[in-house]
Scaffold this motif. Structure first.
Motif, PDB file in Angstrom:
ATOM      1  N   ARG A 381      24.468  13.629 -16.816  1.00  0.00           N
ATOM      2  CA  ARG A 381      23.973  12.386 -16.382  1.00  0.00           C
ATOM      3  C   ARG A 381      22.512  12.952 -16.393  1.00  0.00           C
ATOM      4  O   ARG A 381      21.513  11.988 -16.756  1.00  0.00           O
ATOM      5  CB  ARG A 381      24.382  12.211 -14.841  1.00  0.00           C
ATOM      6  CG  ARG A 381      23.514  11.158 -14.078  1.00  0.00           C
ATOM      7  CD  ARG A 381      23.899  10.987 -12.728  1.00  0.00           C
ATOM      8  NE  ARG A 381      23.558  12.425 -12.226  1.00  0.00           N
ATOM      9  CZ  ARG A 381      24.081  12.780 -11.132  1.00  0.00           C
ATOM     10  NH1 ARG A 381      24.805  11.928 -10.331  1.00  0.00           N
ATOM     11  NH2 ARG A 381      23.659  13.952 -10.537  1.00  0.00           N
ATOM     12  N   ASP A 385      19.667  10.999 -18.185  1.00  0.00           N
ATOM     13  CA  ASP A 385      18.729  10.028 -17.531  1.00  0.00           C
ATOM     14  C   ASP A 385      17.482  10.318 -18.150  1.00  0.00           C
ATOM     15  O   ASP A 385      16.450   9.647 -18.437  1.00  0.00           O
ATOM     16  CB  ASP A 385      18.756  10.827 -16.217  1.00  0.00           C
ATOM     17  CG  ASP A 385      17.766   9.994 -15.166  1.00  0.00           C
ATOM     18  OD1 ASP A 385      17.940   8.757 -15.233  1.00  0.00           O
ATOM     19  OD2 ASP A 385      16.855  10.714 -14.537  1.00  0.00           O
ATOM     20  N   SER A 740      22.386   5.109 -23.230  1.00  0.00           N
ATOM     21  CA  SER A 740      21.995   6.101 -22.402  1.00  0.00           C
ATOM     22  C   SER A 740      22.277   5.580 -21.042  1.00  0.00           C
ATOM     23  O   SER A 740      22.585   6.181 -20.173  1.00  0.00           O
ATOM     24  CB  SER A 740      20.579   6.816 -22.537  1.00  0.00           C
ATOM     25  OG  SER A 740      19.721   5.964 -22.401  1.00  0.00           O
ATOM     26  N   ARG A 744      25.016   6.896 -18.400  1.00  0.00           N
ATOM     27  CA  ARG A 744      24.426   7.599 -17.357  1.00  0.00           C
ATOM     28  C   ARG A 744      25.144   7.187 -16.210  1.00  0.00           C
ATOM     29  O   ARG A 744      25.672   7.774 -15.182  1.00  0.00           O
ATOM     30  CB  ARG A 744      23.067   7.390 -16.931  1.00  0.00           C
ATOM     31  CG  ARG A 744      22.151   8.110 -15.981  1.00  0.00           C
ATOM     32  CD  ARG A 744      20.817   7.587 -15.591  1.00  0.00           C
ATOM     33  NE  ARG A 744      21.019   6.111 -15.334  1.00  0.00           N
ATOM     34  CZ  ARG A 744      19.678   5.353 -15.161  1.00  0.00           C
ATOM     35  NH1 ARG A 744      18.623   6.287 -15.242  1.00  0.00           N
ATOM     36  NH2 ARG A 744      19.724   3.977 -15.148  1.00  0.00           N
TER      37      ARG A 744
END
Length: 766
Positions: A381, A385, A740, A744
């Protein structure tokens, strides 16, 4: 459960025969209570937790693979990830796969230890409700035996280091100490027992039986090989004696390698107390105190209250007999007094054992995996991020670059259009100026052509062959001289003007070319000054020149007529005299003057031609009579002396001119005639030559401008390609940011799932 306990107490207070007759009923009732839907087995907690965490890690494995594949794409197409970060993330694939393998093999493991013949195998058989492991008097178990559930309907066993299935009946020979072919005491024999025959095995419980701790000094090897993953240890002691140093030493070693192991103490063979009921309470209290001291003070693995709940007084042999009797194998009539107590305590041990092993296994097996799963999810994550924010920042940067590049392209196209219009007008003006300059200079050189011809000094001879060579050399001399004079007068100024115009083009268009395209790629104007080529081609231009080198007396009748009538009339009169009338009227098409006739000059020439004809006619056609009349008239008028003197003077003049008609005079006459002819011809090509020079200048300037414009076009094309590439990058970055963000959020979801798992299965255990 309360009703069952009341019933059990009342039975325990009754007489012996009544108790013996109720054994089956007690066991049946207790089993019924344990199997009711309202009472979930503690072991099911582990089973459910294992199933749940396996499902979560299945999602984590798929998620990690998707994330790694996505990162590879991002690393290849975009520059917002480095190889080290991707390599670090790739390690998570193997980690998650390893965790899944461990979870698939994870089970609740209970290890039984004690001295030889304390009844470890009998306890396991009683818990399995079948005689699975060899048991009896003396030293029976010679190696480690692991009993685990099998989906097969028939039991089998597997030796360590082999995949061959052996008949389960051979366990009595392989693991028995009295067997001739003894196995090593640390060797493991895995016994696979059908799960449908035992609830404990169905719930992922694995039993490990061991040789007596007093038969081998290799206790450390045992612990390292078979005990480090055990959730519960059961110390099977002999109630007829007490805890020995050997047993204590073994568990001291276990406690040094495992943090607070879960230990149960079973005082087996408690049925011997039936023969000495007067010492029952004292012996029980003695064993209980020593057991509590061992667990609390020596091992320090639990509190006194917890230790009190982990020490039991049982008879494994009686429990096994009773459970086999339930299945119809054998009879339970030979059981000693107080069996109900011991059987109930055995069941109580099983219940607390199940609670403990389930709680311990869930915590020891899954807590660490849950933490590692959260760590992997959090790491992914964080990277995703960062990837999302980097993609957003890079997208904004690319959008700004795209806007700037688009503005630059529009500005370049507009400026190129304006510069093209200005340069076209400048080239047009310069071409006109060059034409005027060349025409003016050429006309001036034509007027001074006689001087140029006089400078020609090649020997002259009227012989036709020599004269042809002389004319060719003269043509070359005139052409070279005119070209040199024109270059001297015009070339420097024109070259400077052309170079200045080219420099202006370069300076204006260079501003439209990006800096990376400048330098060696800029096509500069010529390094040498521009030079105009003046193509006069006198050889072809004066090819029709016909010289007239015949002697003509300057005071002759024809000459006098020419003087009075003009050179054109006299020339035509002489020509008419030599040639036919037809040839004098039809013009010569090869002559440049005949291609561009002048109407007024034709009229004048025709008039003088007529006068010349009349004069000649009057002088020749009247014959002798006319001549005599004229001579007589003159003779009577001036006298013969005057006539004689005049004739003598006329004859001397003729003789003088005839004698001076040398090659030198012929050369002068030739050059005079050539100058007259070349002047006419050159005047005809003044406009053509000036246009040719203008065209050369136009070609030079247009070529330079075209090359520079081509560079600008190439730069514009490159900017268009770069703009398209930026648009592709922006789309890729948008997709990368979106992907993404989704990944995430998936990491957050998986972390939340693991937290829910901990709340449901781990926090209640703390």
């Amino acid at each position: 459960m309360a009703a069952y306990l009341n019933r059990t107490v009342s039975m325990m207070a009754g007489d012996g025969p009544h108790n013996k007759g109720s054994i089956s009923a007690i066991a049946s009732d207790f089993r019924a209570i344990r199997n009711t839907p309202q009472d979930n087995s503690p072991l099911q907690i582990f089973v459910k937790a294992k199933r749940k965490i396996n499902d979560i890690f299945g999602e984590i494995e798929d998620y990690v693979k998707d994330a790694i594949d996505y990162m590879h794409v991002v690393e290849k197409e975009l520059s917002i990830l480095n190889a080290e970060e991707v390599k670090q993330m790739e390690t998570f694939v193997n980690k998650v796969h390893g965790i899944r393998d461990v979870l698939a093999r994870d089970h609740m493991k209970v290890a039984f230890f004690g001295r030889t013949s304390n009844g470890k195998s009998s306890v396991i058989n009683a818990m399995l409700r079948d005689k699975v492991l060899p048991s009896g008097i003396g030293h029976t178990t010679n190696c480690f035996l692991q009993v685990e559930g099998s989906p097969a309907d028939e039991p089998y066993l597997v030796l360590e280091g082999s995949d061959e299935h052996c008949a389960v009946e051979s366990v009595g020979q392989l693991a028995h100490a009295l067997c001739k072919e003894k196995l090593n005491e640390s060797q493991l024999v895995r016994v696979f027992w059908p799960r449908n025959r035992c609830v404990l095995l169905r719930d992922d419980v694995v039993f490990v039986d061991s040789p007596g701790v007093d038969v081998s000094p290799n206790l450390d090897e045992w612990i390292d090989k078979h005990c480090l993953d055990a959730d519960v240890f059961v110390l099977v002691a002999n109630a007829e004696s007490t805890l020995m140093v050997t047993e204590k030493n073994f568990f001291h070693k276990v406690s040094t390698k495992l943090s607070k192991p879960n230990i149960f103490i079973l005082n087996n063979r408690w049925d011997a107390s039936a023969t000495e009921p007067e010492f029952l309470d004292q012996v029980r209290r003695q064993h209980l105190e020593r057991g509590i001291d061992f667990l609390v003070k020596e091992l320090k693995v639990c509190t006194p209250k917890e230790a009190d709940e982990r020490i039991f007084f049982i008879s494994a042999k009686e429990a096994l007999i009773a459970r086999l009797a339930e299945k119809g194998f054998g009879s339970s009539n030979s059981l000693a007094e107080g069996f109900q107590n011991r059987y109930f305590e055995f069941e109580d041990f099983e219940r607390k054992f199940e609670e403990c092993i389930s709680k311990s296994a869930v915590k020891t097996k899954f807590e660490q995996h849950s933490q590692r799963g959260k760590y992997i999810s959090n790491e992914l994550r964080n990277i995703l991020d960062k990837l999302y924010h980097d993609a957003q920042l890079l997208k904004e940067e690319k959008l700004k670059q795209r806007k700037d590049l688009n503005d630059k392209i529009n500005f370049t196209e507009q400026q190129l259009m304006l510069i093209t219009q200005d340069m076209k007008q400048k080239i047009h003006d310069m071409v006109d100026d060059v034409g005027q300059r060349v025409a003016k200079a050429l006309n001036e050189e034509i007027r001074r052509l006689s001087n140029l011809v006089d400078e020609f000094n090649l020997p002259f001879h009227p012989e036709p062959l020599v004269l042809n060579v002389y004319k060719k050399e003269l043509h070359a001399h005139v052409e070279s001289g005119l070209g040199s004079n024109l270059r001297a007068r015009l070339s420097t100024a024109l070259a400077l003007n052309v170079e200045a115009s080219q420099q202006e083009m370069l300076e204006r268009l260079e501003k439209l070319i990006p800096d990376e395209k400048k330098g060696t790629s800029i096509i500069l104007p010529r390094r040498q000054p521009f030079e105009i080529l003046y193509r006069l081609n006198c050889d072809n231009l004066c090819a029709d020149f016909k010289e007239d080198l015949e002697f003509r007396f300057s005071w002759g009748i024809t000459t006098l007529i020419q003087r009075f009538a003009g050179s054109g009339a006299g020339y035509l009169a002489l020509k008419n005299k030599r040639d036919s009338p037809t040839s004098s009227i039809i013009p010569n098409p090869s002559s440049p003057t005949d291609l561009y006739p002048n109407h007024q000059n034709n009229i004048v020439n025709d008039d003088w031609s007529l006068i010349a004809k009349l004069a000649l006619a009057s002088a020749t056609s009247q014959g002798t009579m006319g001549g005599l009349l004229v001579a007589g008239f003159l003779f009577k008028t001036v006298g013969w002396r005057v006539i004689a003197v005049t004739g003598a003077i006329y004859g001397c003049l003729y003789l003088y001119e005839r004698l001076t008609w040398t090659n030198r005079a012929k050369e002068k006459a030739f050059k005079r005639q050539y100058v007259a002819h070349a002047t006419k011809k050159l005047k005809l090509i003044v406009d053509l030559t000036s246009s040719n020079c203008s065209y050369q200048v136009q070609q030079e300037l247009s070529g330079t401008f075209a090359r520079l414009c081509h560079l600008v076009d190439e730069a514009t094309t490159d900017m268009d390609a770069e703009l398209k590439a930026l648009e592709v990058q922006v789309r890729n970055l948008e997709n990368a940011a979106g992907r993404s963000k989704v990944l995430r959020n998936k990491a957050n979801y998986l972390t939340h799932e693991l937290e829910l798992f901990e709340d449901a299965y781990l926090k209640p255990l703390n």
